[in-house]
Design an enzyme around this catalytic site. Structure first.
Site, mmCIF file in Angstrom:
data_model
loop_
_atom_site.group_PDB
_atom_site.id
_atom_site.type_symbol
_atom_site.label_atom_id
_atom_site.label_comp_id
_atom_site.label_asym_id
_atom_site.label_seq_id
_atom_site.Cartn_x
_atom_site.Cartn_y
_atom_site.Cartn_z
ATOM 1 N N ASN A 43 12.553 2.624 1.027
ATOM 2 C CA ASN A 43 11.407 2.797 0.135
ATOM 3 C C ASN A 43 10.586 1.515 0.120
ATOM 4 O O ASN A 43 11.122 0.430 0.349
ATOM 5 C CB ASN A 43 11.897 3.104 -1.289
ATOM 6 N N SER A 60 -1.594 5.893 2.474
ATOM 7 C CA SER A 60 -2.026 4.789 3.348
ATOM 8 C C SER A 60 -0.822 4.175 4.073
ATOM 9 O O SER A 60 -0.929 3.777 5.234
ATOM 10 C CB SER A 60 -2.793 3.726 2.559
ATOM 11 N N ASN A 61 0.328 4.127 3.396
ATOM 12 C CA ASN A 61 1.531 3.637 4.096
ATOM 13 C C ASN A 61 1.957 4.616 5.186
ATOM 14 O O ASN A 61 2.395 4.202 6.259
ATOM 15 C CB ASN A 61 2.683 3.418 3.108
ATOM 16 N N ILE A 74 12.228 11.317 -8.048
ATOM 17 C CA ILE A 74 13.467 10.546 -7.924
ATOM 18 C C ILE A 74 14.516 11.451 -7.292
ATOM 19 O O ILE A 74 14.873 12.495 -7.852
ATOM 20 C CB ILE A 74 13.924 10.025 -9.306
ATOM 21 N N GLU A 131 1.740 -4.492 2.086
ATOM 22 C CA GLU A 131 2.735 -3.433 2.317
ATOM 23 C C GLU A 131 2.637 -2.922 3.750
ATOM 24 O O GLU A 131 3.636 -2.600 4.387
ATOM 25 C CB GLU A 131 2.505 -2.266 1.342
ATOM 26 N N ASP A 140 14.992 1.958 -7.684
ATOM 27 C CA ASP A 140 14.436 0.688 -7.202
ATOM 28 C C ASP A 140 15.464 -0.452 -7.211
ATOM 29 O O ASP A 140 15.100 -1.619 -7.421
ATOM 30 C CB ASP A 140 13.200 0.285 -8.030
ATOM 31 N N HIS A 167 8.129 -0.662 -2.458
ATOM 32 C CA HIS A 167 7.809 -0.752 -3.888
ATOM 33 C C HIS A 167 6.834 -1.911 -4.104
ATOM 34 O O HIS A 167 7.031 -2.999 -3.558
ATOM 35 C CB HIS A 167 9.108 -0.989 -4.680
HETATM 36 C C1 GRF Z 1 2.303 1.993 -2.703
HETATM 37 O O1 GRF Z 1 1.835 0.936 -3.477
HETATM 38 C C2 GRF Z 1 3.808 1.991 -2.648
HETATM 39 O O2 GRF Z 1 4.358 0.723 -2.699
HETATM 40 C C3 GRF Z 1 4.152 2.743 -3.901
HETATM 41 O O3 GRF Z 1 3.186 3.757 -3.988
HETATM 42 C C4 GRF Z 1 1.998 3.349 -3.329
HETATM 43 C C5 GRF Z 1 1.671 4.398 -2.319
HETATM 44 O O4 GRF Z 1 0.446 4.173 -1.695
HETATM 45 N N1 GRF Z 1 5.518 3.207 -3.865
HETATM 46 P P1 GRF Z 1 0.030 5.032 -0.429
HETATM 47 O O5 GRF Z 1 0.110 6.501 -0.839
HETATM 48 O O6 GRF Z 1 0.947 4.711 0.683
HETATM 49 O O7 GRF Z 1 -1.391 4.632 -0.146
#
Ligand code: GRF
Length: 194
Positions: free
Chosen positions: A112, A21-22, A97, A179, A150, A114
């Site tokens: 990144n 989704s990001n 990692i 996010e 992180d 988080h």
């Molecule tokens: C998000 O919550 C991000 O912060 C974490 O993993 C998740 C990934 O979600 N690192 P998506 O695959 O972007 O929906």
């Protein structure tokens, strides 16, 4: 200072392992006229990652490296990214990692996101831990990637209220929404300083 006029776009690779989704949000951001990025590559360690479907949909190149032999795969990735002149790496739910060697090669250009207010709750199961600790506030962080998990320099954070009824799932949903605002905002901040 780089002016975000839409002329100069940073060639970007997004690394994912899951839903993406990001990634989708960053693709949408890249389509905005004055966006500072163009996404040239989607990379995953997981051939079944749902987010890989965005490669076809948006005609973006995709590459899968399973990381079974991490250093061999990282070497291939380094070559590929250098050859293709990638200037920025956005980790977005990437579950491997990266080695110190890899990070050194792209020093200062790996970001990144988080799902916690770092330095709190590094690693996995952030929402479960925040709720178990009865946190009233949690949130998300965009940070530079360093060789310590992180722990790289924080670029931006967004707080999210944890309500009494929140479950790890509901908190995850609330934070994920934030996010999607935070990552583009952090990219604008970083890239206007490069
Ligand atoms: C998000 O919550 C991000 O912060 C974490 O993993 C998740 C990934 O979600 N690192 P998506 O695959 O972007 O929906």
């Amino acid at each position: 200072m780089v002016k975000l006029t839409g002329l100069k776009k940073f060639k970007t690779a997004v690394f994912i392992s899951g839903t993406g989704s990001n990634l989708k949000n960053l693709i949408n951001f890249s389509f905005i006229k004055c966006s500072p990025i163009k996404i040239n590559l989607i990379l995953s360690n997981n051939s079944k990652a749902k987010g890989l479907s965005f490669a076809k949909k948006y005609k973006i190149k995709k590459k899968i490296y399973k990381f079974e032999k991490q250093s061999a795969d990282e070497n291939k990735i380094i070559l590929y990214l250098k050859k293709n002149n990638i200037k920025l790496i956005c980790l977005a739910g990437f579950m491997k990692i990266l080695s110190a060697n890899f990070i050194k090669r792209f020093n200062g250009i790996i970001l990144n996101i988080h799902p916690s207010l770092l330095p709190k709750y590094k690693g996995l199961k952030t929402h479960e831990r925040a709720i178990a600790n009865k946190e009233k506030i949690s949130g998300c962080t965009v940070h530079f990637v360093s060789s310590k998990l992180d722990s790289g320099e924080i670029i931006l954070q967004k707080k999210v209220k944890v309500s009494k009824n929140d479950t790890p799932k509901s908190l995850e949903k609330k934070i994920l929404k934030q996010e999607h605002f935070l990552y583009p905002k952090a990219l604008k901040k970083v890239l206007s300083n490069l």
